[in-house]
Design an enzyme around this catalytic site. Structure first.
Site, PDB file in Angstrom:
ATOM      1  N   ASP A 154      38.136  38.980  37.922  1.00 38.33           N
ATOM      2  CA  ASP A 154      37.525  40.090  37.177  1.00 38.33           C
ATOM      3  C   ASP A 154      37.461  41.336  38.067  1.00 38.33           C
ATOM      4  O   ASP A 154      36.476  42.082  38.040  1.00 38.33           O
ATOM      5  CB  ASP A 154      36.129  39.703  36.642  1.00 38.33           C
ATOM      6  CG  ASP A 154      35.604  40.702  35.621  1.00 38.33           C
ATOM      7  OD1 ASP A 154      36.337  41.654  35.260  1.00 38.33           O
ATOM      8  OD2 ASP A 154      34.446  40.551  35.190  1.00 38.33           O
ATOM      9  N   HIS A 181      34.736  34.737  32.573  1.00 42.23           N
ATOM     10  CA  HIS A 181      33.585  34.794  33.498  1.00 42.23           C
ATOM     11  C   HIS A 181      32.294  34.108  33.029  1.00 42.23           C
ATOM     12  O   HIS A 181      31.283  34.756  32.830  1.00 42.23           O
ATOM     13  CB  HIS A 181      33.285  36.250  33.891  1.00 42.23           C
ATOM     14  CG  HIS A 181      33.272  37.267  32.772  1.00 42.23           C
ATOM     15  ND1 HIS A 181      32.547  37.122  31.610  1.00 42.23           N
ATOM     16  CD2 HIS A 181      33.917  38.459  32.658  1.00 42.23           C
ATOM     17  CE1 HIS A 181      32.744  38.176  30.844  1.00 42.23           C
ATOM     18  NE2 HIS A 181      33.568  38.991  31.448  1.00 42.23           N
ATOM     19  N   ASP A 201      37.791  42.475  26.426  1.00 42.92           N
ATOM     20  CA  ASP A 201      36.909  42.311  27.587  1.00 42.92           C
ATOM     21  C   ASP A 201      36.256  43.616  28.038  1.00 42.92           C
ATOM     22  O   ASP A 201      36.872  44.671  28.023  1.00 42.92           O
ATOM     23  CB  ASP A 201      37.657  41.712  28.777  1.00 42.92           C
ATOM     24  CG  ASP A 201      36.702  41.507  29.940  1.00 42.92           C
ATOM     25  OD1 ASP A 201      35.761  40.724  29.785  1.00 42.92           O
ATOM     26  OD2 ASP A 201      36.858  42.179  30.975  1.00 42.92           O
ATOM     27  N   HIS A 221      41.142  44.333  36.128  1.00 41.06           N
ATOM     28  CA  HIS A 221      41.106  45.674  35.539  1.00 41.06           C
ATOM     29  C   HIS A 221      41.828  46.606  36.509  1.00 41.06           C
ATOM     30  O   HIS A 221      41.372  46.795  37.630  1.00 41.06           O
ATOM     31  CB  HIS A 221      39.665  46.131  35.335  1.00 41.06           C
ATOM     32  CG  HIS A 221      38.889  45.250  34.397  1.00 41.06           C
ATOM     33  ND1 HIS A 221      38.879  45.443  33.035  1.00 41.06           N
ATOM     34  CD2 HIS A 221      38.140  44.147  34.627  1.00 41.06           C
ATOM     35  CE1 HIS A 221      38.126  44.495  32.461  1.00 41.06           C
ATOM     36  NE2 HIS A 221      37.673  43.697  33.411  1.00 41.06           N
ATOM     37  N   ASN A 244      40.940  47.550  28.628  1.00 41.07           N
ATOM     38  CA  ASN A 244      39.962  48.649  28.496  1.00 41.07           C
ATOM     39  C   ASN A 244      40.309  49.836  29.388  1.00 41.07           C
ATOM     40  O   ASN A 244      39.520  50.297  30.201  1.00 41.07           O
ATOM     41  CB  ASN A 244      38.529  48.159  28.763  1.00 41.07           C
ATOM     42  CG  ASN A 244      38.331  47.601  30.162  1.00 41.07           C
ATOM     43  OD1 ASN A 244      39.299  47.273  30.848  1.00 41.07           O
ATOM     44  ND2 ASN A 244      37.084  47.491  30.582  1.00 41.07           N
TER      45      ASN A 244
HETATM   46 ZN    ZN Z   1      34.047  40.881  30.887  1.00 43.16          ZN
END
Ligand code: ZN
Length: 458
Positions: A310, A237, A157, A67, A99
């Site tokens: 992640d 994950h 996600d 991210h 996101n």
């Molecule tokens: Zn996630």
């Protein structure tokens, strides 16, 4: 034209079954010689020679799940800071989740991300498109136009896709286009108000727990759909023993399924929340020791295909550090939380940073004899390249783009968040001693990161 000679390193390239001492020569962005027995060729005129004695020389690492918070949350991370953190961690390509704000559900946002990556001149960025418009779970994005704009994977996600009929239609799109859907598996009816894994540690703290069934039910539902389809389906994950057992069975039935595990899920169990509080909070949460053991077994036997960080940067305010920071930390003995503090912990943002600690944590499994060096490279380069269909990455073949990571597998260091390239510091690994560190990262034939030249690591 830049030429580089990487001299005398241990070349580990599982894509061609190579593991041995060789010299590699890079010119004009490409690998022009690989697998010359060390010492048998001389450096071409004008080539910079990098002494790789004692080092691993591996295909540039690829992280299928980060991210970067850009557009929208520059206080947490930007494309530039995130891609600098990536190369410092040894990653030459990262897949950036959708996101952001606005959500990456349009070619315009993808173009913005790719333009930012070109300007950053660090790691390559692969945009991950949202599956549904605005991550709302109602309408599919236009898969074809997102692929044209650069998407190589689709994911909502951060959020699960609750609507089964919509998911079936997304799987149809994945079958037709060949690009995978990455799923965040969570039944939100079961995670509601939970702050951490349901278990002894959550009882001790007096906070609401998140049961493993919240993940397992969704994994079971979605694997059943995947088994009946040709669609490439990727589970992000995974964190529970049951999830890996279900995935193992689905693979045996021929499902086109892959999955990833994060360094925090294979390194820590839910007791880490007692020390790190909000900095050990993420979705899915850290699980029990038995779950961690099952993840390690699945990494060794190939059920788990890849490691993904992640990487989820957050500013201290999103982590509620002003309320909770004083309660947690190494050496502090936290006891049962007040109702207010328990509620605050449940409200703190999910996620930890991971790009700059992943190599050291993965290497700890190699040093402990749980996985081999080749398996680590497979999980951090070969298989992520396959997932993202980057056919000329994840290997050290002659003619391939020269994306290469140089790792000192025996370098001992201490995790110091203050010197992270990332803009955020939310890690449960501060102060941890690790053995193994990225020394240099080569992207497109250029040394983009060189730890020996520009930084002192304690
Ligand atoms: Zn996630």
């Amino acid at each position: 034209m830049t030429s580089l000679m990487l001299r005398g390193g241990r070349i580990i390239d599982p894509s061609s079954g190579i593991d041995g001492l060789y010299d590699v020569i890079v010119s004009d962005g490409e690998i022009i010689y690989a697998l010359e027995p060390a010492g048998t060729i001389t450096a071409p005129e004008g080539a910079a020679v990098i002494d790789c004695a004692g080092m691993w020389v591996v295909p540039g690492l690829i992280d299928p799940h980060v991210h970067l918070r850009d557009p929208g949350f520059a206080e947490k991370e930007t494309i530039a800071s995130g891609l600098r953190a990536a190369v410092a961690g040894g990653f030459t390509t990262v897949a950036a989740m959708a996101n952001t704000s606005p959500v990456n559900d349009s070619p315009e946002v993808s173009s913005y991300m790719l333009q930012g990556a070109r300007e950053a001149k660090a790691a390559h960025l692969v945009p991950v498109s949202a599956v549904t418009a605005g991550l709302q779970g109602r309408e599919l994005v236009d898969f074809d136009s997102m692929i044209q704009a650069g998407a190589r994977m689709f994911s909502d996600d951060g959020l699960p896709i609750d609507d089964q009929a919509l998911l079936v239609r997304a799987f149809d799109q994945a079958s037709q286009t060949g690009f995978a859907i990455s799923l965040h598996e969570e039944d939100r009816a079961l995670t509601a108000n939970g702050a951490m894994n349901a278990g002894e540690a959550s009882k001790y703290l007096g906070v609401a727990g998140i049961p493993v069934t919240a993940e397992n039910l969704r994994v079971r539902r979605d694997l059943a759909l995947a088994i009946g389809s040709e669609a490439p389906v990727h589970l992000a994950h995974v964190s529970t023993a049951k999830a890996v057992e279900l995935i193992r069975a689905a693979k045996q039935q021929g499902a086109n399924v892959t999955c990833e595990v994060t360094p925090h899920h294979f390194s820590l169990d839910d007791r880490a929340v007692l020390t790190w509080g909000p900095n050990a909070r993420m979705a899915p949460p850290l699980r029990s020791r038995a779950d961690v053991e099952a993840l390690l077994e699945a990494m060794a036997d190939g059920t788990i295909d890849m490691i993904a960080t992640d990487h989820a940067p957050h500013d201290p305010e999103s982590k509620c550090m002003s309320q909770l920071g004083g309660l947690f930390g190494p050496g502090k003995s936290v006891s049962r939380l007040s109702a207010d503090d328990a509620e605050t912990l449940a409200r703190a943002a999910n996620g930890v940073v991971g790009l700059e600690t992943a190599v050291g944590l993965a290497l700890s499994l190699v040093h402990r004899g749980i996985i081999t060096a080749a398996r680590m490279v497979e999980m951090m380069a070969v298989n992520p390249a396959r997932l993202l269909r980057l056919s000329d990455r994840g290997c050290l073949t002659v003619g391939a783009p020269a994306d290469i990571t140089i790792i000192d597998p025996n370098f001992q260091w201490t995790v110091e968040p203050a010197i992270f390239r990332s803009k955020s510091r939310n890690t449960p690994f501060a102060g941890m001693r690790l053995t193994g560190l990225t020394i240099a990262t080569i992207v497109g034939g250029e040394v983009i990161f060189d730890r020996r030249r520009d930084e002192v690591v304690k």
